[in-house]
Design an enzyme around this catalytic site. Structure first.
Site, PDB file in Angstrom:
ATOM      1  N   ASP A  38     -12.165   0.951  12.565  1.00  0.00           N
ATOM      2  CA  ASP A  38     -12.401   0.852  11.123  1.00  0.00           C
ATOM      3  C   ASP A  38     -13.862   0.489  10.874  1.00  0.00           C
ATOM      4  OD1 ASP A  38      -9.714   1.330  10.213  1.00  0.00           O
ATOM      5  OD2 ASP A  38      -9.206  -0.600  11.106  1.00  0.00           O
TER       6      ASP A  38
ATOM      7  N   ARG B  17       7.103   0.042   2.228  1.00  0.00           N
ATOM      8  CA  ARG B  17       6.844  -1.072   3.134  1.00  0.00           C
ATOM      9  C   ARG B  17       5.697  -1.952   2.632  1.00  0.00           C
ATOM     10  NH1 ARG B  17       5.356   3.909   4.639  1.00  0.00           N
ATOM     11  NH2 ARG B  17       3.731   4.335   6.193  1.00  0.00           N
TER      12      ARG B  17
ATOM     13  N   ASP C  93      -7.637   4.754   9.558  1.00  0.00           N
ATOM     14  CA  ASP C  93      -7.337   4.156   8.262  1.00  0.00           C
ATOM     15  C   ASP C  93      -8.561   4.376   7.398  1.00  0.00           C
ATOM     16  OD1 ASP C  93      -5.658   2.622   6.524  1.00  0.00           O
ATOM     17  OD2 ASP C  93      -4.927   1.596   8.321  1.00  0.00           O
TER      18      ASP C  93
ATOM     19  N   CYS D  40      -5.537 -16.895  14.986  1.00  0.00           N
ATOM     20  CA  CYS D  40      -5.211 -16.033  16.122  1.00  0.00           C
ATOM     21  C   CYS D  40      -5.423 -16.829  17.402  1.00  0.00           C
ATOM     22  CB  CYS D  40      -6.121 -14.801  16.157  1.00  0.00           C
ATOM     23  SG  CYS D  40      -6.040 -13.826  14.643  1.00  0.00           S
TER      24      CYS D  40
ATOM     25  N   ARG E 186      -9.899  -7.175  10.031  1.00  0.00           N
ATOM     26  CA  ARG E 186      -9.711  -8.236   9.046  1.00  0.00           C
ATOM     27  C   ARG E 186     -10.544  -9.456   9.412  1.00  0.00           C
ATOM     28  NH1 ARG E 186      -3.771  -7.783   8.829  1.00  0.00           N
ATOM     29  NH2 ARG E 186      -3.536  -5.941   7.529  1.00  0.00           N
TER      30      ARG E 186
ATOM     31  N   CYS F 145     -12.023  -6.827  15.192  1.00  0.00           N
ATOM     32  CA  CYS F 145     -10.993  -7.035  14.159  1.00  0.00           C
ATOM     33  C   CYS F 145     -11.430  -6.477  12.795  1.00  0.00           C
ATOM     34  CB  CYS F 145     -10.705  -8.518  14.020  1.00  0.00           C
ATOM     35  SG  CYS F 145      -9.461  -8.873  12.762  1.00  0.00           S
TER      36      CYS F 145
ATOM     37  N   CYS G 107     -10.723 -11.158  18.097  1.00  0.00           N
ATOM     38  CA  CYS G 107     -11.155  -9.883  18.660  1.00  0.00           C
ATOM     39  C   CYS G 107     -12.458  -9.470  17.983  1.00  0.00           C
ATOM     40  CB  CYS G 107     -10.105  -8.813  18.411  1.00  0.00           C
ATOM     41  SG  CYS G 107      -8.446  -9.321  18.905  1.00  0.00           S
TER      42      CYS G 107
ATOM     43  N   LYS H  30      -3.612   5.459   6.031  1.00  0.00           N
ATOM     44  CA  LYS H  30      -3.649   6.005   7.391  1.00  0.00           C
ATOM     45  C   LYS H  30      -3.549   7.525   7.386  1.00  0.00           C
ATOM     46  CE  LYS H  30      -1.624   2.112   9.819  1.00  0.00           C
ATOM     47  NZ  LYS H  30      -1.334   1.288   8.617  1.00  0.00           N
TER      48      LYS H  30
ATOM     49  N   ARG I 142       0.815  -1.207   0.000  1.00  0.00           N
ATOM     50  CA  ARG I 142       0.000   0.000   0.000  1.00  0.00           C
ATOM     51  C   ARG I 142       0.853   1.263   0.000  1.00  0.00           C
ATOM     52  NH1 ARG I 142      -1.609   4.127  -0.193  1.00  0.00           N
ATOM     53  NH2 ARG I 142      -3.544   5.133   0.460  1.00  0.00           N
ATOM     54  N   TYR I 143       1.993   1.213   0.705  1.00  0.00           N
ATOM     55  CA  TYR I 143       2.888   2.370   0.811  1.00  0.00           C
ATOM     56  C   TYR I 143       4.197   2.016   0.126  1.00  0.00           C
ATOM     57  CZ  TYR I 143      -0.558   3.406   4.412  1.00  0.00           C
ATOM     58  OH  TYR I 143      -1.729   3.612   5.082  1.00  0.00           O
TER      59      TYR I 143
END
Ligand SMILES: *Cc1c(COP(=O)(O)O)cnc(C)c1O
Ligand code: SF4
Length: 355
Positions: free
Chosen positions: A279, A102, A316, A111, A120, A118, A115, A323, A98-99
């Site tokens: 998000d 990185r 985001d 996981c 994702r 989450c 959560c 971000k 995306r950037y």
């Protein structure tokens, strides 16, 4: 086997309503389980260590992070299954670029607990699959070709649910092509299953450095003797540790909860890095805090805690916007000679335009 404690805890994970015998469930909580399976299957899993941190009251900040409510099936018009639009930034499977400098690697979708907030959540816990060696080969080739990339984030899912052996082979595949590159390991393990941070694991991380760990403490009650020891092992082992919290309604949306969390992290030698606005992940509206409230909380925190303890509040953008830091604006104006700012005590000061 040195790693048996954490894998034993994981094996005893709770997946069903009948596993929650120690909790007096509300109608909203029970209704989630009777609905589960009828529609798109939302994941529920918590390991007994993390569940043991919760008290048996509905508004407990730990419980709100792992116990689902029926309202997760309520999807608002502006909510999305891929809130950050990550799919459109994926040049090869499992890699998000995306950037410019990185990339992010989806190591696994597993996981140590799922959560409820989450972003994702349409990926996490669905396949139970770690990145394959064939996929790693394509990723390594991409990294070798893209020298502008100098940092790789290992994310998921939680990469530290992999065994030491799997993790080391992923790290080695990266190191073979890019010995120079910084690795950032994003993991909730120090919070949700700190027993996983063994001396052997720390050794692997150190041998494959430079490597940073970024974790996700959301409440000071997640700081226990075990998570303190995990943090100490990492930092003493030469691994810098940062924290990204998510601003969550009923969990940490007060000045005192955030102040306590961030100051406790500094004591653990963990630098609070980001505080994320929730998000627009489908079915998470009951956990989101209005952005305006987030800004008010940050403004108040700025007057109370040190720069070291204060993270950057960021959002985001939905649809792949990336971000955006929601930093407070202290400027109050300018003229030909000066820029004018207001300090935290509310007084105005001038700084010259030219030096
Ligand atoms: C958040 C994120 C990063 C890292 O961003 P930083 O601001 O450097 O922490 C990199 N790639 C993706 C896809 C991200 O979502
Ligand atoms: S540990 Fe991370 S990826 Fe896994 S459910 Fe929690 S937020 Fe999502």
């Amino acid at each position: 086997m040195a790693d048996s404690e954490w894998s034993d805890i994981l094996k005893k994970s709770w997946r069903r309503l009948s596993d929650l015998k120690g909790f007096t469930l509300t109608e909203e909580e029970k209704a989630f389980f009777s609905h589960q399976g009828k529609e798109d299957n939302l994941q529920f899993l918590v390991n007994p260590y993390y569940a043991s941190l919760a008290e048996d009251v509905p508004d407990d900040p730990i419980r709100r992070q792992f116990l689902p409510l029926l309202s997760e099936y309520t999807i608002l018009e502006r909510e999305l299954t891929d809130p950050l639009g990550e799919k459109s930034y994926s040049p090869v499977p499992r890699l998000i670029h995306r950037y410019r400098d990185r990339v992010l690697l989806l190591v696994t979708d597993s996981c140590a607990m799922y959560c409820r907030h989450c972003f994702r959540r349409s990926f996490a816990g669905h396949e139970g699959r770690i990145v394959s060696s064939g996929e790693m080969e394509r990723i390594a080739a991409y990294l070798a070709d893209h020298r502008e990339v100098n940092e790789i984030l290992l994310s998921g899912g939680d990469p530290l649910t992999c065994t030491d052996g799997r993790l080391e082979s992923i790290l080695k595949a990266i190191r073979e092509v890019r010995p120079d590159m910084a690795i950032r390991l994003a993991t909730r393990i120090p919070v949700v299953l700190p027993q996983r941070i063994t001396p052997e694991l720390v050794d692997i991380l150190r041998r494959n450095g430079p490597l940073w760990v970024v974790t996700q403490f959301n409440h000071s009650r997640e700081i226990t003797a075990q998570s303190e020891r995990a943090a100490a092992r990492l930092v003493d082992g030469g691994i810098p540790v940062l924290n990204q919290s998510v601003l969550l309604r009923g969990v940490n949306d007060s000045v005192s909860a955030l102040e306590d969390l961030f100051q406790s992290l500094v004591r653990l030698r963990i630098k609070p890095y980001y505080l994320f606005q929730g998000d627009l992940a489908a079915g998470t509206s009951h956990l989101r805090v209005p952005l305006k409230r987030g800004r008010e909380l940050m403004k108040e925190l700025r007057t109370r805690i040190s720069g070291l303890a204060l993270p950057v509040y960021a959002v985001d953008m939905p649809g792949g916007g990336g971000k955006i830091p929601l930093t407070e604006d202290y400027s109050v104006g300018e003229d030909e000679e000066n820029y004018y700012f207001r300090n935290i005590e509310g007084q105005e000061y001038a700084y010259p335009r030219e030096n």
